[in-house]
Design a protein around this motif. Structure first.
Motif, mmCIF file in Angstrom:
data_model
loop_
_atom_site.group_PDB
_atom_site.id
_atom_site.type_symbol
_atom_site.label_atom_id
_atom_site.label_comp_id
_atom_site.label_asym_id
_atom_site.label_seq_id
_atom_site.Cartn_x
_atom_site.Cartn_y
_atom_site.Cartn_z
ATOM 1 N N ILE A 159 0.800 -1.258 -0.176
ATOM 2 C CA ILE A 159 -0.005 0.048 -0.047
ATOM 3 C C ILE A 159 0.980 1.301 -0.153
ATOM 4 O O ILE A 159 0.529 2.208 -0.595
ATOM 5 C CB ILE A 159 -0.965 0.161 1.331
ATOM 6 C CG1 ILE A 159 -2.086 -0.950 1.144
ATOM 7 C CG2 ILE A 159 -1.684 1.394 1.313
ATOM 8 C CD1 ILE A 159 -2.858 -1.470 2.302
ATOM 9 N N TRP A 160 1.900 1.162 0.792
ATOM 10 C CA TRP A 160 2.983 2.488 0.807
ATOM 11 C C TRP A 160 3.505 2.628 -0.785
ATOM 12 O O TRP A 160 3.491 3.756 -0.859
ATOM 13 C CB TRP A 160 3.965 2.336 1.655
ATOM 14 C CG TRP A 160 3.562 2.204 3.424
ATOM 15 C CD1 TRP A 160 2.364 2.781 3.565
ATOM 16 C CD2 TRP A 160 4.169 1.780 4.449
ATOM 17 N NE1 TRP A 160 2.341 2.616 4.991
ATOM 18 C CE2 TRP A 160 3.274 2.009 5.595
ATOM 19 C CE3 TRP A 160 5.599 1.025 4.560
ATOM 20 C CZ2 TRP A 160 3.664 1.640 6.657
ATOM 21 C CZ3 TRP A 160 5.810 0.726 5.930
ATOM 22 C CH2 TRP A 160 4.861 0.732 6.864
ATOM 23 N N ARG A 161 3.678 1.427 -1.422
ATOM 24 C CA ARG A 161 4.387 1.889 -2.670
ATOM 25 C C ARG A 161 3.224 2.304 -3.491
ATOM 26 O O ARG A 161 3.477 3.186 -4.444
ATOM 27 C CB ARG A 161 4.699 0.247 -3.178
ATOM 28 C CG ARG A 161 6.173 -0.067 -2.580
ATOM 29 C CD ARG A 161 7.353 0.666 -2.830
ATOM 30 N NE ARG A 161 7.623 0.678 -4.162
ATOM 31 C CZ ARG A 161 8.298 -0.449 -4.891
ATOM 32 N NH1 ARG A 161 8.809 -1.262 -4.346
ATOM 33 N NH2 ARG A 161 8.610 -0.121 -6.261
ATOM 34 N N VAL A 162 2.098 1.782 -3.356
ATOM 35 C CA VAL A 162 0.970 2.326 -4.457
ATOM 36 C C VAL A 162 0.566 3.912 -4.067
ATOM 37 O O VAL A 162 0.684 4.584 -4.809
ATOM 38 C CB VAL A 162 -0.391 1.364 -4.088
ATOM 39 C CG1 VAL A 162 -1.387 1.934 -5.007
ATOM 40 C CG2 VAL A 162 -0.073 -0.058 -4.469
ATOM 41 N N ALA A 163 0.674 4.167 -2.616
ATOM 42 C CA ALA A 163 0.247 5.593 -2.326
ATOM 43 C C ALA A 163 1.560 6.522 -2.696
ATOM 44 O O ALA A 163 1.299 7.634 -2.200
ATOM 45 C CB ALA A 163 -0.170 5.436 -0.850
ATOM 46 N N GLY A 164 2.758 5.913 -2.787
ATOM 47 C CA GLY A 164 3.938 6.829 -3.156
ATOM 48 C C GLY A 164 4.467 7.235 -1.570
ATOM 49 O O GLY A 164 4.967 8.452 -1.436
#
Length: 253
Positions: free
Chosen positions: A56-61
């Protein structure tokens, strides 16, 4: 937007940022309950939760350098958890030459694992949701208007109070006070009392100012659109996955 939102909110245009607040709040709450309900004797579920958070952190940047310092908020609980293996009773085991309580080790692991993941979920919600989105999201979840008002005003003015506390501390130091010594406990207590009174008086002034501007007891949602079915579906995917991991852990226990 308040200063606290600059500290906790990380502006972006990712799908997570664009998801309405009410969907993210429900997803976060359900996921936290699933994490808490997971048996602490199992280790793989928490690795799965952590992996999901990283995705999720990767998707949300959300970069690790942004999230890591804010995870330190749980440090007092980590200190408590480290003491449990020494304080709990039987049965005991030997780790690196130290006699530690098995029950205490499991309790410490549960506090650190569940606490870290819970804080990570909360920070993810804060990073992708601005203060302006909260009133509409909470209202659409049928949260009482008074609670919505309290939450929004708390987020708005907590930074103001923190800044005033810093100014009071600077004023004490400029007058020869050393807040690091135990002798200054009385002065620190009087400062806390003064800060409480000032905050209470400011709250009264803010309330009167709001009433004079037509405040009716509810915070406006600034026209934020409600979540669509597709957004509800996508936001529920992490929560459903967390529930599946929790159920799988209990079955495999």
């Amino acid at each position: 937007m308040s200063a606290v939102s600059h500290r906790l909110h990380l502006p972006g245009t990712s799908p997570v940022h664009r998801t309405p607040a009410e969907a993210k709040i429900v997803c976060a709450v359900v996921t936290v309950f699933a994490v808490v309900a997971t048996p602490r004797e199992m280790f793989w579920p928490f690795a799965a939760y952590a992996a999901g958070l990283v995705v999720i952190w990767r998707v949300a940047g959300i970069p690790p350098r942004w999230i890591a310092p804010r995870l330190l908020i749980e440090l007092p609980f980590v200190v408590l958890a480290v003491l449990l293996p020494f304080a709990a009773g039987e049965p005991r085991t030997t780790v690196l030459g130290l006699s530690l309580s098995t029950t205490g080790l499991l309790a410490a692991w549960g506090i650190i694992a569940k606490g870290s993941i819970g804080v990570g979920i909360s920070l993810t919600l804060a990073a992708t949701t601005s203060v302006r989105e909260l009133p509409g999201g909470l209202s659409r979840l049928h949260v009482p208007g008074m609670i919505v008002t309290i939450v929004v005003l708390m987020l708005r003015y907590v930074d103001v109070i923190a800044d005033e506390a810093a100014r009071m501390r600077s004023a004490r130091i400029s007058r020869g006070d050393d807040p690091r010594t135990i002798r200054q406990v009385g002065a620190a207590a009087r400062g806390v009392g003064s800060l409480f009174l000032r905050s209470y008086e400011r709250g009264e002034r803010v309330h009167l100012a709001m009433l004079s501007r037509g405040f009716t007891g509810t915070i406006a949602d600034f026209g934020t659109p409600p979540a669509t079915r597709g957004q509800w579906f996508l936001s529920c995917v992490p929560a459903v996955a967390a529930i599946g991991v929790c159920v799988g852990a209990w079955v495999a226990r």
